[in-house]
Scaffold this motif. Structure first.
Motif, mmCIF file in Angstrom:
data_model
loop_
_atom_site.group_PDB
_atom_site.id
_atom_site.type_symbol
_atom_site.label_atom_id
_atom_site.label_comp_id
_atom_site.label_asym_id
_atom_site.label_seq_id
_atom_site.Cartn_x
_atom_site.Cartn_y
_atom_site.Cartn_z
ATOM 1 N N ALA A 52 11.662 9.389 -6.904
ATOM 2 C CA ALA A 52 10.635 8.269 -5.979
ATOM 3 C C ALA A 52 11.994 8.678 -4.869
ATOM 4 N N VAL A 53 13.186 7.801 -5.097
ATOM 5 C CA VAL A 53 14.368 8.184 -3.922
ATOM 6 C C VAL A 53 13.889 9.294 -3.243
ATOM 7 N N LEU A 54 14.741 10.165 -4.468
ATOM 8 C CA LEU A 54 14.456 12.207 -3.828
ATOM 9 C C LEU A 54 13.599 12.045 -2.661
ATOM 10 N N LEU A 55 11.957 11.830 -2.685
ATOM 11 C CA LEU A 55 11.384 11.523 -2.258
ATOM 12 C C LEU A 55 11.141 10.444 -0.790
ATOM 13 N N LEU A 56 11.086 9.122 -0.973
ATOM 14 C CA LEU A 56 11.435 8.321 0.244
ATOM 15 C C LEU A 56 12.403 7.386 -0.410
ATOM 16 N N PRO A 57 13.224 7.795 0.466
ATOM 17 C CA PRO A 57 14.701 7.077 0.131
ATOM 18 C C PRO A 57 14.523 5.580 1.092
ATOM 19 N N THR A 58 13.867 5.870 1.807
ATOM 20 C CA THR A 58 12.834 4.302 2.401
ATOM 21 C C THR A 58 11.862 4.659 2.955
ATOM 22 N N PRO A 59 11.034 3.341 2.973
ATOM 23 C CA PRO A 59 9.869 3.117 2.680
ATOM 24 C C PRO A 59 8.751 4.025 3.663
ATOM 25 N N GLY A 60 8.035 4.556 2.888
ATOM 26 C CA GLY A 60 7.246 5.310 4.265
ATOM 27 C C GLY A 60 6.173 6.084 4.200
ATOM 28 N N GLY A 61 5.320 7.284 4.255
ATOM 29 C CA GLY A 61 4.946 8.206 3.999
ATOM 30 C C GLY A 61 3.196 7.787 4.567
ATOM 31 N N ALA A 62 2.153 8.302 3.826
ATOM 32 C CA ALA A 62 0.914 7.736 4.314
ATOM 33 C C ALA A 62 0.004 8.110 3.387
ATOM 34 N N ALA A 63 -1.008 7.514 3.192
ATOM 35 C CA ALA A 63 -2.010 7.630 2.262
ATOM 36 C C ALA A 63 -3.019 8.942 2.254
ATOM 37 N N PRO A 64 -3.714 9.366 1.568
ATOM 38 C CA PRO A 64 -4.590 10.561 2.093
ATOM 39 C C PRO A 64 -5.397 10.207 2.531
ATOM 40 N N ALA A 65 -6.527 10.657 3.256
ATOM 41 C CA ALA A 65 -6.873 9.866 4.194
ATOM 42 C C ALA A 65 -8.914 9.952 2.763
ATOM 43 N N TRP A 66 -8.650 10.327 2.148
ATOM 44 C CA TRP A 66 -9.953 9.904 1.192
ATOM 45 C C TRP A 66 -9.328 9.666 0.136
ATOM 46 N N VAL A 67 -7.984 8.874 -0.600
ATOM 47 C CA VAL A 67 -7.500 7.736 -1.019
ATOM 48 C C VAL A 67 -8.269 6.789 -0.776
ATOM 49 N N ARG A 68 -7.633 6.523 0.547
ATOM 50 C CA ARG A 68 -7.810 5.560 1.161
ATOM 51 C C ARG A 68 -9.391 5.118 1.377
ATOM 52 N N THR A 69 -9.585 5.840 1.995
ATOM 53 C CA THR A 69 -11.333 6.077 2.316
ATOM 54 C C THR A 69 -12.086 5.015 1.073
ATOM 55 N N LEU A 70 -11.709 5.946 -0.089
ATOM 56 C CA LEU A 70 -12.053 5.438 -1.367
ATOM 57 C C LEU A 70 -11.958 3.928 -1.704
ATOM 58 N N MET A 71 -11.502 3.668 -1.770
ATOM 59 C CA MET A 71 -10.641 2.475 -2.020
ATOM 60 C C MET A 71 -10.700 1.423 -1.102
ATOM 61 N N THR A 72 -11.182 1.704 -0.479
ATOM 62 C CA THR A 72 -11.805 0.742 0.847
ATOM 63 C C THR A 72 -13.383 0.419 1.097
ATOM 64 N N VAL A 73 -13.534 1.123 0.514
ATOM 65 C CA VAL A 73 -15.699 1.659 0.549
ATOM 66 C C VAL A 73 -15.581 -0.233 0.330
ATOM 67 N N LYS A 74 -16.534 -0.917 0.701
ATOM 68 C CA LYS A 74 -17.399 -1.984 0.436
ATOM 69 C C LYS A 74 -18.660 -1.644 -0.254
ATOM 70 N N PRO A 75 -18.669 -1.821 -0.695
ATOM 71 C CA PRO A 75 -20.090 -1.426 -1.880
ATOM 72 C C PRO A 75 -21.460 -2.526 -1.543
ATOM 73 N N PRO A 76 -22.176 -3.029 -1.894
ATOM 74 C CA PRO A 76 -23.351 -3.486 -2.168
ATOM 75 C C PRO A 76 -22.503 -4.870 -2.803
ATOM 76 N N PHE A 77 -23.871 -6.200 -3.310
ATOM 77 C CA PHE A 77 -23.582 -7.172 -4.104
ATOM 78 C C PHE A 77 -21.817 -7.636 -4.364
ATOM 79 N N ALA A 78 -21.427 -6.459 -5.172
ATOM 80 C CA ALA A 78 -19.180 -7.222 -5.454
ATOM 81 C C ALA A 78 -18.875 -5.954 -4.807
ATOM 82 N N PRO A 79 -17.470 -6.318 -4.774
ATOM 83 C CA PRO A 79 -16.191 -6.156 -3.850
ATOM 84 C C PRO A 79 -16.370 -4.559 -4.824
ATOM 85 N N MET A 80 -15.533 -3.645 -4.042
ATOM 86 C CA MET A 80 -15.113 -2.606 -4.832
ATOM 87 C C MET A 80 -14.126 -2.495 -6.225
#
Length: 313
Positions: free
Chosen positions: A129-157
């Motif tokens: 993990a340290v080899l991949l990201l020695p310091t905090p950074g990177g970015a979430a794939p757009a589809w993952v971000r969209t999936l995890m932040t979707v707001k369905p009706p009635f109850a939170p995701m």
């Protein structure tokens, strides 16, 4: 009529979650809105997935001390290769799942204590993990971000996803033939051998399936945080173990409860918010969460003793 053991396993985590929700409502009534619940359970999905992963390892009488570092490694892969080069990122994650299954094989063939092997692997995952990201950074794939932040009706995701995780895990562990074999290996491996099944492949399959859930946990975590670092999920090792135990699981005997484990994960996720409302310093919150876990386990022990005496009818 006495309560069944499965009912007792679910009773304590359900009561614990209900008590915390009541406490949050008392301290901050507006937190019980759609937006409030979404914030309270914001990180519940990756914790629930990691808890199910740990539960699968514990179901075969093992314990994984590398869960937190592995989820951190997956998060780093998701924020780098899975975002910039999805094919390579997917192959890396598949290879990681294969390594986990191989660990199950090595532990079984060499009769090694899983706690020692996984502790050693925790340094491996951390280093990668340290080899991949020695310091905090990177970015979430757009589809993952969209999936995890979707707001369905009635109850939170987070709540709907946790229900789905509980149902899928329950079907796999409690209803499928493979799940029966996993629990049988944890309960009495000799009966599995007498039935003609391979304990080696069952343990390897349990480790591989656990890695699948852990990979999902790391990807979901990046989708919520939008970036990653090598230490992003270190607490997940203890949180996942606590979630399994809180949800009615045990360290030996293949006794686990997938639904209870998810409820336990939700309880642990909510405990942090509850302690914040009490204005407890973050430095003391980990100790306070441990105290909550001790109280809940004491309550479960008391209920089990009362049931044996015929007090729960």
């Amino acid at each position: 009529m006495k309560f069944s053991s499965d009912t007792l396993r679910l009773l304590v985590p359900v009561l614990s979650l209900a008590a915390l929700l009541a406490g949050v409502y008392y301290l901050q009534p507006r937190a019980m809105s759609y937006t409030g619940l979404n914030l309270l359970f914001n990180l519940a999905v990756p914790i629930a997935l990691a808890t199910i992963a740990q539960m699968l390892i514990m179901a075969v009488n093992d314990l994984d001390l590398s869960m937190g570092t592995f989820v951190s490694f997956v998060a780093c892969v998701a924020a780098t290769y899975l975002n910039d080069a999805p094919l390579i990122g997917g192959l890396i994650l598949l290879a990681a799942i294969g390594v986990y299954a191989l660990l199950g094989v090595v532990i079984h063939l060499r009769n090694l204590p899983a706690i020692v092997v996984t502790l050693g692997m925790s340094f491996v995952w951390s280093g990668l993990a340290v080899l991949l990201l020695p310091t905090p950074g990177g970015a979430a794939p757009a589809w993952v971000r969209t999936l995890m932040t979707v707001k369905p009706p009635f109850a939170p995701m987070a709540i709907l996803a946790s229900i789905l995780i509980a149902v899928v895990a329950h079907v796999i562990v409690m209803r499928s033939s493979f799940g029966v074999l996993i629990r049988a290996v944890g309960g009495n491996a000799r009966t599995v051998e007498r039935a003609g099944a391979s304990v080696l492949w069952v343990r390897a399959g349990a480790y591989g399936l656990a890695a699948v859930f852990a990979v999902l946990a790391g990807v979901a975590l990046v989708g919520l945080t939008t970036s990653a670092d090598a230490n992003i999920a270190l607490r997940y090792t203890l949180l996942s173990i606590a979630g399994v135990i809180l949800g009615g699981g045990e360290f030996i005997g293949g006794r686990v409860s997938p639904i209870g484990a998810v409820i336990g994960a939700l309880t642990l996720a909510l405990a942090g918010a509850f302690l914040s409302f009490l204005r407890i310093s973050p430095d003391w919150q980990i100790g306070a969460q441990g105290a909550i876990l001790i109280v809940v386990l004491a309550m479960r022990l008391a209920l089990n003793r009362l049931d044996r005496r015929g007090g729960l009818q």
